[in-house]
Design a protein around this motif. Structure first.
Motif, PDB file in Angstrom:
ATOM      1  N   MET A  16     150.116  56.841  58.574  1.00 27.30           N
ATOM      2  CA  MET A  16     149.977  56.705  57.130  1.00 27.30           C
ATOM      3  C   MET A  16     148.612  57.241  56.700  1.00 27.30           C
ATOM      4  N   SER A  17     148.609  58.021  55.647  1.00 24.16           N
ATOM      5  CA  SER A  17     147.366  58.585  55.125  1.00 24.16           C
ATOM      6  C   SER A  17     146.641  57.559  54.255  1.00 24.16           C
ATOM      7  N   SER A  18     145.367  57.805  54.031  1.00 25.34           N
ATOM      8  CA  SER A  18     144.582  56.932  53.158  1.00 25.34           C
ATOM      9  C   SER A  18     145.159  56.915  51.752  1.00 25.34           C
ATOM     10  N   GLN A  19     145.538  58.071  51.273  1.00 20.62           N
ATOM     11  CA  GLN A  19     146.096  58.168  49.924  1.00 20.62           C
ATOM     12  C   GLN A  19     147.372  57.337  49.801  1.00 20.62           C
ATOM     13  N   GLU A  20     148.248  57.453  50.790  1.00 21.76           N
ATOM     14  CA  GLU A  20     149.509  56.720  50.762  1.00 21.76           C
ATOM     15  C   GLU A  20     149.265  55.212  50.803  1.00 21.76           C
ATOM     16  N   LEU A  21     148.368  54.762  51.686  1.00 21.90           N
ATOM     17  CA  LEU A  21     148.083  53.327  51.792  1.00 21.90           C
ATOM     18  C   LEU A  21     147.458  52.816  50.500  1.00 21.90           C
ATOM     19  N   ALA A  22     146.495  53.553  49.961  1.00 12.84           N
ATOM     20  CA  ALA A  22     145.837  53.137  48.725  1.00 12.84           C
ATOM     21  C   ALA A  22     146.852  52.961  47.599  1.00 12.84           C
ATOM     22  N   GLU A  23     147.768  53.906  47.481  1.00  9.14           N
ATOM     23  CA  GLU A  23     148.795  53.823  46.441  1.00  9.14           C
ATOM     24  C   GLU A  23     149.701  52.613  46.646  1.00  9.14           C
ATOM     25  N   LYS A  24     150.090  52.359  47.893  1.00  8.00           N
ATOM     26  CA  LYS A  24     151.020  51.267  48.177  1.00  8.00           C
ATOM     27  C   LYS A  24     150.395  49.889  47.988  1.00  8.00           C
ATOM     28  N   ILE A  25     149.082  49.771  48.225  1.00  5.59           N
ATOM     29  CA  ILE A  25     148.444  48.455  48.069  1.00  5.59           C
ATOM     30  C   ILE A  25     147.751  48.298  46.720  1.00  5.59           C
ATOM     31  N   GLY A  26     147.700  49.375  45.943  1.00  5.48           N
ATOM     32  CA  GLY A  26     147.178  49.281  44.589  1.00  5.48           C
ATOM     33  C   GLY A  26     145.669  49.269  44.457  1.00  5.48           C
ATOM     34  N   THR A  28     141.979  51.978  44.803  1.00  5.79           N
ATOM     35  CA  THR A  28     141.576  53.378  44.789  1.00  5.79           C
ATOM     36  C   THR A  28     141.272  53.847  46.206  1.00  5.79           C
ATOM     37  N   GLN A  29     141.331  55.147  46.393  1.00  6.82           N
ATOM     38  CA  GLN A  29     140.973  55.711  47.700  1.00  6.82           C
ATOM     39  C   GLN A  29     139.509  55.435  48.020  1.00  6.82           C
ATOM     40  N   ALA A  30     138.669  55.427  46.989  1.00  8.59           N
ATOM     41  CA  ALA A  30     137.242  55.143  47.198  1.00  8.59           C
ATOM     42  C   ALA A  30     137.053  53.731  47.749  1.00  8.59           C
ATOM     43  N   ASN A  31     137.752  52.751  47.180  1.00  3.76           N
ATOM     44  CA  ASN A  31     137.643  51.381  47.676  1.00  3.76           C
ATOM     45  C   ASN A  31     138.242  51.234  49.069  1.00  3.76           C
TER      46      ASN A  31
END
Length: 69
Positions: A16-26, A28-31
């Motif tokens: 799983m990519s960072s972008q995908e995980l960030a989107e799924k858990i709600g 930001t990618q920065a956080n």
């Protein structure tokens, strides 16, 4: 700090990519990046729960205590 974050390891295991995980858990990618690098001062239980839900893992798979660090 003796707490080690193994989030990148679990993400790799789940392919799983960072972008995908960030989107799924709600968050930001920065956080998410702050969490992954261990620079976060705190983690909300709701965020940890969401990460564990999405990655199908336990908190102990992500957080590790190493006394020798």
């Amino acid at each position: 700090m003796p707490i080690v974050i193994n989030l990148d390891v679990m993400m790799a295991k789940r392919k799983m990519s960072s972008q995908e995980l960030a989107e799924k858990i709600g968050i930001t990618q920065a956080n998410l990046s702050i969490l992954k690098t261990g620079k976060a001062k705190a983690v909300r239980f709701s965020t940890l729960e969401a990460i564990c839900e999405v990655l199908d893992c336990q908190p102990g798979d992500i957080l590790e205590f190493r006394k020798d660090l």
